[in-house]
Every structure is written in C-alpha cells, then in structure tokens.
Design a protein around this motif. Sequence first.
Motif, PDB file in Angstrom:
ATOM      1  N   ASN A   4      13.760 -12.878 -20.866  1.00  0.00           N
ATOM      2  CA  ASN A   4      12.583 -13.627 -20.462  1.00  0.00           C
ATOM      3  C   ASN A   4      12.371 -14.754 -21.471  1.00  0.00           C
ATOM      4  O   ASN A   4      12.150 -14.517 -22.646  1.00  0.00           O
ATOM      5  CB  ASN A   4      11.348 -12.735 -20.395  1.00  0.00           C
TER       6      ASN A   4
ATOM      7  N   LEU B 219       7.001 -26.383 -23.926  1.00  0.00           N
ATOM      8  CA  LEU B 219       7.280 -25.110 -23.260  1.00  0.00           C
ATOM      9  C   LEU B 219       8.186 -25.390 -22.057  1.00  0.00           C
ATOM     10  O   LEU B 219       7.727 -25.599 -20.933  1.00  0.00           O
ATOM     11  CB  LEU B 219       5.988 -24.420 -22.838  1.00  0.00           C
TER      12      LEU B 219
ATOM     13  N   GLU C 202       8.457 -15.589 -13.467  1.00  0.00           N
ATOM     14  CA  GLU C 202       7.892 -15.051 -14.709  1.00  0.00           C
ATOM     15  C   GLU C 202       8.679 -15.526 -15.937  1.00  0.00           C
ATOM     16  O   GLU C 202       8.314 -15.223 -17.063  1.00  0.00           O
ATOM     17  CB  GLU C 202       7.861 -13.522 -14.684  1.00  0.00           C
ATOM     18  N   GLY C 203       9.785 -16.230 -15.710  1.00  0.00           N
ATOM     19  CA  GLY C 203      10.571 -16.756 -16.821  1.00  0.00           C
ATOM     20  C   GLY C 203      11.817 -15.969 -17.165  1.00  0.00           C
ATOM     21  O   GLY C 203      12.494 -16.268 -18.155  1.00  0.00           O
TER      22      GLY C 203
ATOM     23  N   TYR D 122      15.877 -19.096 -12.839  1.00  0.00           N
ATOM     24  CA  TYR D 122      14.876 -18.203 -13.430  1.00  0.00           C
ATOM     25  C   TYR D 122      13.989 -17.660 -12.337  1.00  0.00           C
ATOM     26  O   TYR D 122      13.786 -18.316 -11.309  1.00  0.00           O
ATOM     27  CB  TYR D 122      13.974 -18.980 -14.412  1.00  0.00           C
TER      28      TYR D 122
ATOM     29  N   ILE E 219      10.113 -17.428 -20.917  1.00  0.00           N
ATOM     30  CA  ILE E 219       8.941 -18.185 -20.498  1.00  0.00           C
ATOM     31  C   ILE E 219       8.287 -18.922 -21.662  1.00  0.00           C
ATOM     32  O   ILE E 219       7.700 -19.986 -21.480  1.00  0.00           O
ATOM     33  CB  ILE E 219       7.921 -17.298 -19.746  1.00  0.00           C
ATOM     34  N   ASP E 220       8.381 -18.403 -22.866  1.00  0.00           N
ATOM     35  CA  ASP E 220       7.763 -19.051 -24.023  1.00  0.00           C
ATOM     36  C   ASP E 220       8.741 -19.900 -24.831  1.00  0.00           C
ATOM     37  O   ASP E 220       8.404 -20.345 -25.936  1.00  0.00           O
ATOM     38  CB  ASP E 220       7.119 -17.995 -24.933  1.00  0.00           C
TER      39      ASP E 220
ATOM     40  N   ARG F 167       9.286 -24.450 -14.326  1.00  0.00           N
ATOM     41  CA  ARG F 167       8.709 -23.619 -13.260  1.00  0.00           C
ATOM     42  C   ARG F 167       7.595 -24.374 -12.542  1.00  0.00           C
ATOM     43  O   ARG F 167       7.547 -24.417 -11.308  1.00  0.00           O
ATOM     44  CB  ARG F 167       8.165 -22.326 -13.844  1.00  0.00           C
ATOM     45  N   ASP F 168       6.708 -24.974 -13.312  1.00  0.00           N
ATOM     46  CA  ASP F 168       5.581 -25.696 -12.711  1.00  0.00           C
ATOM     47  C   ASP F 168       6.057 -26.855 -11.835  1.00  0.00           C
ATOM     48  O   ASP F 168       5.524 -27.074 -10.743  1.00  0.00           O
ATOM     49  CB  ASP F 168       4.627 -26.193 -13.796  1.00  0.00           C
TER      50      ASP F 168
ATOM     51  N   LYS G 195       8.281 -22.986 -18.729  1.00  0.00           N
ATOM     52  CA  LYS G 195       6.997 -23.111 -18.027  1.00  0.00           C
ATOM     53  C   LYS G 195       6.910 -24.445 -17.297  1.00  0.00           C
ATOM     54  O   LYS G 195       6.478 -24.508 -16.148  1.00  0.00           O
ATOM     55  CB  LYS G 195       5.826 -22.977 -19.001  1.00  0.00           C
ATOM     56  N   GLU G 196       7.319 -25.514 -17.968  1.00  0.00           N
ATOM     57  CA  GLU G 196       7.243 -26.834 -17.333  1.00  0.00           C
ATOM     58  C   GLU G 196       8.224 -26.963 -16.177  1.00  0.00           C
ATOM     59  O   GLU G 196       7.901 -27.558 -15.151  1.00  0.00           O
ATOM     60  CB  GLU G 196       7.448 -27.947 -18.362  1.00  0.00           C
TER      61      GLU G 196
ATOM     62  N   LYS H 296      10.557 -22.892 -26.378  1.00  0.00           N
ATOM     63  CA  LYS H 296      10.130 -24.256 -26.691  1.00  0.00           C
ATOM     64  C   LYS H 296      11.324 -25.081 -27.147  1.00  0.00           C
ATOM     65  O   LYS H 296      12.242 -24.556 -27.766  1.00  0.00           O
ATOM     66  CB  LYS H 296       9.094 -24.234 -27.817  1.00  0.00           C
TER      67      LYS H 296
END
Length: 120
Positions: free
Chosen positions: A58, A69, A42-43, A39, A60-61, A75-76, A72-73, A63
Amino acid sequence: MVNAALAHVKKAGNDQAFKDFTDKENKTWHKKDLYVFAYNLEGLNVAHGANDKLVGKNLIDLKDPNGKLLIKELRDAAVKGGGWVEYEWPHPQSKKIESKISYARKLTNYEGFVGVGVYR
C-alpha cells in the motif's frame, strides 16, 4: 498506452492484465522507460512494470522528493475521469531524480486505476 491498458483489463480480466503489466518480458507494456502501473483506490499496488517488488504494497502515502502525495493525486485524477500529475521521480535507468508526468484513468470493472508516466 493507458487506453490500451484499459482495453486489456477489460479483455483479459484484472488478474491476468495485472500480471501482464508487471511482466518485464512483455514488451507490449514496456517501451523504453514507459511502463504501466495499477493501484486499487485504497493505494494498494496491483501491477508495476518497473518494480515488481512494489506489487502488494500500500503506497497511498508515498511522496515524491518534494512531498507531493503521488498515489493520492493519481487516484484523484483517475476518478475524476482521468488526468495528468507532475512530480519528481528516480529514472529507472539512470536512478537520478527527474521530472515526470503520469496520466491515470479509473478502471471500469475494478475499484482502481491504471497509469503510465513519461520523463520530461
């Protein structure tokens, strides 16, 4: 597999590596229920070894069934130097929701990350 994917991106370039990761006939990046995904930060999905229909979307949201999420997790964890994320996900073969853990690391020459997950 993540380290090998990072090396492949560096050697083959982003575009070719992402195509290779998505190509189900390429057994280097598909081992039983293991596959590489990638990815941008930005997702946006740029490679997916289990579902090529996700490429270009995309997520990114996105679940998991419990509301985590996922992208997002991942990516983080990747931007912090790499890490594991646990979640629930449909198994590509059985289609049943199962516990899964994925490891993701940031790419060095691209604003994105690669990951591989394993069902528990």
